[in-house]
Design a protein around this motif. Structure first.
Motif, PDB file in Angstrom:
ATOM      1  N   TRP A 131       0.825  -1.215   0.000  1.00 40.57           N
ATOM      2  CA  TRP A 131       0.000   0.000   0.000  1.00 40.57           C
ATOM      3  C   TRP A 131       0.858   1.263   0.000  1.00 40.57           C
ATOM      4  CZ3 TRP A 131      -4.734   1.019  -1.322  1.00 40.57           C
ATOM      5  CH2 TRP A 131      -5.345   2.209  -0.929  1.00 40.57           C
ATOM      6  N   GLN A 132       2.071   1.161   0.502  1.00 42.95           N
ATOM      7  CA  GLN A 132       2.967   2.316   0.473  1.00 42.95           C
ATOM      8  C   GLN A 132       3.462   2.610  -0.940  1.00 42.95           C
ATOM      9  OE1 GLN A 132       3.183   4.076   3.297  1.00 42.95           O
ATOM     10  NE2 GLN A 132       1.799   2.474   4.047  1.00 42.95           N
ATOM     11  N   ALA A 159      -6.342  -1.854  -2.456  1.00 40.73           N
ATOM     12  CA  ALA A 159      -7.236  -1.529  -1.342  1.00 40.73           C
ATOM     13  C   ALA A 159      -7.992  -2.770  -0.882  1.00 40.73           C
ATOM     14  CB  ALA A 159      -8.213  -0.431  -1.767  1.00 40.73           C
ATOM     15  N   ARG A 160      -8.517  -3.532  -1.831  1.00 40.37           N
ATOM     16  CA  ARG A 160      -9.258  -4.744  -1.488  1.00 40.37           C
ATOM     17  C   ARG A 160      -8.360  -5.734  -0.739  1.00 40.37           C
ATOM     18  NH1 ARG A 160     -13.633  -7.508  -2.618  1.00 40.37           N
ATOM     19  NH2 ARG A 160     -14.414  -5.869  -4.011  1.00 40.37           N
ATOM     20  N   LEU A 161      -7.143  -5.893  -1.211  1.00 41.85           N
ATOM     21  CA  LEU A 161      -6.241  -6.866  -0.602  1.00 41.85           C
ATOM     22  C   LEU A 161      -5.894  -6.479   0.829  1.00 41.85           C
ATOM     23  CD1 LEU A 161      -4.780  -9.466  -1.207  1.00 41.85           C
ATOM     24  CD2 LEU A 161      -2.904  -8.145  -2.196  1.00 41.85           C
ATOM     25  N   LEU A 162      -5.661  -5.203   1.067  1.00 43.71           N
ATOM     26  CA  LEU A 162      -5.364  -4.766   2.431  1.00 43.71           C
ATOM     27  C   LEU A 162      -6.576  -4.940   3.330  1.00 43.71           C
ATOM     28  CD1 LEU A 162      -3.583  -3.572   4.570  1.00 43.71           C
ATOM     29  CD2 LEU A 162      -3.909  -1.300   3.562  1.00 43.71           C
ATOM     30  N   GLU A 174      -7.508   1.043   8.050  1.00 43.61           N
ATOM     31  CA  GLU A 174      -8.051   2.401   8.111  1.00 43.61           C
ATOM     32  C   GLU A 174      -7.485   3.315   7.018  1.00 43.61           C
ATOM     33  OE1 GLU A 174     -10.601   5.199   8.946  1.00 43.61           O
ATOM     34  OE2 GLU A 174     -10.627   3.185   9.821  1.00 43.61           O
ATOM     35  N   PRO A 175      -6.192   3.188   6.626  1.00 46.46           N
ATOM     36  CA  PRO A 175      -5.702   4.009   5.505  1.00 46.46           C
ATOM     37  C   PRO A 175      -6.507   3.807   4.223  1.00 46.46           C
ATOM     38  CG  PRO A 175      -3.850   3.053   6.688  1.00 46.46           C
ATOM     39  CD  PRO A 175      -5.087   2.411   7.251  1.00 46.46           C
ATOM     40  N   VAL A 176      -7.003   2.596   4.011  1.00 47.44           N
ATOM     41  CA  VAL A 176      -7.829   2.339   2.832  1.00 47.44           C
ATOM     42  C   VAL A 176      -9.159   3.062   2.959  1.00 47.44           C
ATOM     43  CG1 VAL A 176      -9.113   0.568   1.575  1.00 47.44           C
ATOM     44  CG2 VAL A 176      -6.755   0.140   2.281  1.00 47.44           C
ATOM     45  N   ARG A 177      -9.765   2.998   4.140  1.00 44.19           N
ATOM     46  CA  ARG A 177     -11.048   3.689   4.332  1.00 44.19           C
ATOM     47  C   ARG A 177     -10.891   5.188   4.142  1.00 44.19           C
ATOM     48  NH1 ARG A 177     -10.749  -0.181   8.446  1.00 44.19           N
ATOM     49  NH2 ARG A 177     -12.201  -1.912   8.122  1.00 44.19           N
ATOM     50  N   ALA A 178      -9.784   5.736   4.636  1.00 43.42           N
ATOM     51  CA  ALA A 178      -9.534   7.168   4.448  1.00 43.42           C
ATOM     52  C   ALA A 178      -9.379   7.499   2.967  1.00 43.42           C
ATOM     53  CB  ALA A 178      -8.279   7.575   5.229  1.00 43.42           C
ATOM     54  N   TRP A 179      -8.704   6.635   2.234  1.00 47.93           N
ATOM     55  CA  TRP A 179      -8.506   6.847   0.792  1.00 47.93           C
ATOM     56  C   TRP A 179      -9.840   6.768   0.053  1.00 47.93           C
ATOM     57  CZ3 TRP A 179      -8.655   3.216  -3.456  1.00 47.93           C
ATOM     58  CH2 TRP A 179      -8.087   3.704  -4.640  1.00 47.93           C
ATOM     59  N   LEU A 227     -16.241  -3.015  -2.786  1.00 44.43           N
ATOM     60  CA  LEU A 227     -15.121  -2.597  -1.948  1.00 44.43           C
ATOM     61  C   LEU A 227     -15.596  -1.709  -0.809  1.00 44.43           C
ATOM     62  CD1 LEU A 227     -12.063  -2.653  -1.539  1.00 44.43           C
ATOM     63  CD2 LEU A 227     -11.869  -0.734  -3.128  1.00 44.43           C
ATOM     64  N   ARG A 228     -16.523  -0.828  -1.082  1.00 44.04           N
ATOM     65  CA  ARG A 228     -17.031   0.049  -0.030  1.00 44.04           C
ATOM     66  C   ARG A 228     -17.828  -0.742   1.011  1.00 44.04           C
ATOM     67  NH1 ARG A 228     -16.084   5.416  -1.523  1.00 44.04           N
ATOM     68  NH2 ARG A 228     -17.316   6.135   0.241  1.00 44.04           N
ATOM     69  N   ARG A 229     -18.554  -1.753   0.556  1.00 47.14           N
ATOM     70  CA  ARG A 229     -19.263  -2.604   1.523  1.00 47.14           C
ATOM     71  C   ARG A 229     -18.262  -3.336   2.409  1.00 47.14           C
ATOM     72  NH1 ARG A 229     -22.941  -3.773  -2.733  1.00 47.14           N
ATOM     73  NH2 ARG A 229     -21.771  -5.681  -3.232  1.00 47.14           N
ATOM     74  N   LEU A 230     -17.210  -3.841   1.802  1.00 42.22           N
ATOM     75  CA  LEU A 230     -16.173  -4.539   2.571  1.00 42.22           C
ATOM     76  C   LEU A 230     -15.554  -3.615   3.607  1.00 42.22           C
ATOM     77  CD1 LEU A 230     -14.581  -7.246   2.763  1.00 42.22           C
ATOM     78  CD2 LEU A 230     -12.933  -6.239   1.174  1.00 42.22           C
ATOM     79  N   ALA A 231     -15.415  -2.338   3.251  1.00 44.64           N
ATOM     80  CA  ALA A 231     -14.830  -1.358   4.154  1.00 44.64           C
ATOM     81  C   ALA A 231     -15.817  -0.827   5.186  1.00 44.64           C
ATOM     82  CB  ALA A 231     -14.250  -0.191   3.341  1.00 44.64           C
ATOM     83  N   GLY A 232     -17.094  -1.205   5.034  1.00 43.24           N
ATOM     84  CA  GLY A 232     -18.106  -0.710   5.951  1.00 43.24           C
ATOM     85  C   GLY A 232     -18.500   0.718   5.686  1.00 43.24           C
ATOM     86  N   LEU A 233     -18.389   1.145   4.429  1.00 40.85           N
ATOM     87  CA  LEU A 233     -18.727   2.510   4.040  1.00 40.85           C
ATOM     88  C   LEU A 233     -19.952   2.504   3.132  1.00 40.85           C
ATOM     89  CD1 LEU A 233     -15.164   3.893   3.183  1.00 40.85           C
ATOM     90  CD2 LEU A 233     -16.395   4.106   5.345  1.00 40.85           C
ATOM     91  N   GLU A 234     -20.713   3.575   3.191  1.00 37.94           N
ATOM     92  CA  GLU A 234     -21.858   3.704   2.296  1.00 37.94           C
ATOM     93  C   GLU A 234     -21.386   4.099   0.905  1.00 37.94           C
ATOM     94  OE1 GLU A 234     -24.593   6.454   3.954  1.00 37.94           O
ATOM     95  OE2 GLU A 234     -25.078   5.221   5.703  1.00 37.94           O
ATOM     96  N   ALA A 235     -22.232   3.842  -0.074  1.00 39.20           N
ATOM     97  CA  ALA A 235     -21.928   4.263  -1.436  1.00 39.20           C
ATOM     98  C   ALA A 235     -21.855   5.790  -1.484  1.00 39.20           C
ATOM     99  CB  ALA A 235     -22.982   3.750  -2.403  1.00 39.20           C
ATOM    100  N   PRO A 236     -20.937   6.335  -2.296  1.00 41.98           N
ATOM    101  CA  PRO A 236     -20.820   7.798  -2.347  1.00 41.98           C
ATOM    102  C   PRO A 236     -22.030   8.439  -3.025  1.00 41.98           C
ATOM    103  CG  PRO A 236     -19.448   6.754  -4.019  1.00 41.98           C
ATOM    104  CD  PRO A 236     -20.003   5.654  -3.169  1.00 41.98           C
TER     105      PRO A 236
END
Length: 409
Positions: A358-359, A367-370, A384-389, A400-409
């Motif tokens: 990721w660096q 992102a998915r792999l991390l 968390e760096p992926v969620r911030a990105w 990917l957003r579901r995996l991260a626990g984020l809503e669709a933009p």
């Protein structure tokens, strides 16, 4: 006349990039130039290239002579084309050998510096590649080849805004399909996947797009397929992948990035048997890894003949990665993480590799792999760096957003 020449250069660059993305994400070549051990087995090119591979360096004596630069460039380009067409990283080492005497020259001739940048990014020396490209664009802001390579590197490293800025400069300086593909690749990471997929599809169906070169069109189709995957449009993605793969097959080119991207899509659809059939003659690290994953899934589904195959392929990949580390290579983080997660059931090791990766690279696949590694390792906060990105870019990758626990933009 100058504008026409620049447009031609930009299109020719796509031929050298072989779709741009796979050059940036496939397995890196050795830090020191590699020469094939068996010339008779490895070479079928013209005699000057045979001589280069036999000696391990260009025959030119000094980097100051124009004749030397022309010869080095010609040999490096020939080796790059062979490596691309055969998916054989040894040829990229041969290309590096051709430019070896120019490696430490701060300002070589522009054509040399441009090709050196491509080879540097191939071995994941993104800082070195960007230094070359920045210098080229400072000297000539209208250098379409340098601008396209820089745009792709910015996208791979998770800087879509900078990528977009370079892509916009390609409008009018390259074909409209090429500029649109570049923009779709960048803006597709910025919450604009829906309009950019529509724009890209329009260009692909336009008379100019239909008449575009096979490799330019193949890159456009690959980007379109990946946008469709992120938007959960599998039928559309399948159509784009099929056409892109057919173009590669007709040209007898092994587009490693395209094959790996298609395989990831098919595996996500539960089509392990299709992946195994499509990749069973594969040679590259990226595709051999997907083949092993498909074989393991088939074995676990009751086809026990695949049990020994996936294990043998996993061991082969581990040996390859070990040799790469001994050579000082640093660009295998994504593949090593995927191997640890999908074939060795070692999520902690996968997490270490994916954090390191990721660096260096910040594409949706990284992102998915991390995320998957962090969740499997019981350390979801490590992603968390992926969620911030994802929050900062507005990336429209619904799964990917579901995996991260984020809503669709």
């Amino acid at each position: 006349m100058q504008a026409d020449r620049r447009r031609a250069f930009a299109v020719l660059l796509v031929r050298r990039l072989a779709g741009a993305l796979w050059l940036l994400t496939s397995a890196a070549v050795a830090q020191t130039p590699y020469t094939p051990a068996d010339e008779r087995q490895a070479l079928s090119a013209a005699s000057p290239l045979r001589g280069l591979a036999a000696t391990g360096a260009a025959s030119a004596s000094t980097p100051s002579a124009a004749e030397s630069a022309e010869q080095a460039l010609r040999l490096a380009q020939q080796a790059l084309e062979l490596g691309r067409a055969r998916a054989d990283p040894r040829w990229f080492g041969v290309a590096e050998a051709a430019l070896q005497s120019w490696e430490s020259v701060p300002t070589p001739p522009p054509a040399i510096q441009r090709l050196r940048a491509v080879l540097r990014q191939r071995r994941h020396d993104f800082a070195g590649a960007l230094a070359d490209l920045d210098a080229l664009l400072l000297a000539d802001p209208d250098d379409s080849q340098a601008r396209l390579v820089r745009a792709v590197i910015h996208a791979v490293q998770g800087r879509p805004q900078q990528s977009q800025a370079d892509c916009l400069r390609l409008i009018g300086a390259s074909s409209l399909l090429l500029a649109t593909t570049c923009l779709a690749n960048a803006r597709g990471l910025l919450g604009q996947a829906v309009p950019m997929l529509a724009a890209l599809e329009g260009q692909l169906q336009s008379p100019a797009g239909l008449d575009a070169g096979a490799e330019e069109r193949r890159w456009a189709l690959t980007v379109a397929a990946e946008l469709a995957v992120r938007l959960q449009r599998p039928a559309q993605a399948s159509r784009y992948y099929a056409e892109a793969l057919a173009l590669a097959s007709r040209a007898q080119v092994e587009d490693v990035y395209l094959q790996a991207s298609w395989a990831d899509f098919q595996l996500a659809q539960g089509e392990a048997a299709r992946v195994e059939r499509g990749l069973r003659r594969t040679r590259s690290d990226l595709t051999l890894l997907r083949l092993a994953i498909a074989e393991r899934r088939l074995a676990e589904a009751g086809q026990l003949a695949f049990q020994s195959r996936w294990q043998a392929h996993a061991e082969e990949l581990e040996a390859r990665f070990q040799l790469a580390r001994q050579r000082g290579e640093s660009g295998h983080g994504r593949e090593e993480a995927l191997l640890a997660l999908a074939l060795r059931d070692d999520p902690l090791q996968a997490l270490r590799h994916s954090e390191r990766n990721w660096q260096l690279q910040r594409e949706p696949a990284d992102a998915r792999l991390l995320l998957e590694s962090a969740i499997a390792a019981g350390r979801p906060d490590a992603a968390e760096p992926v969620r911030a990105w994802l929050r900062s870019t507005g990336l429209e990758d619904l799964a990917l957003r579901r995996l991260a626990g984020l809503e669709a933009p």
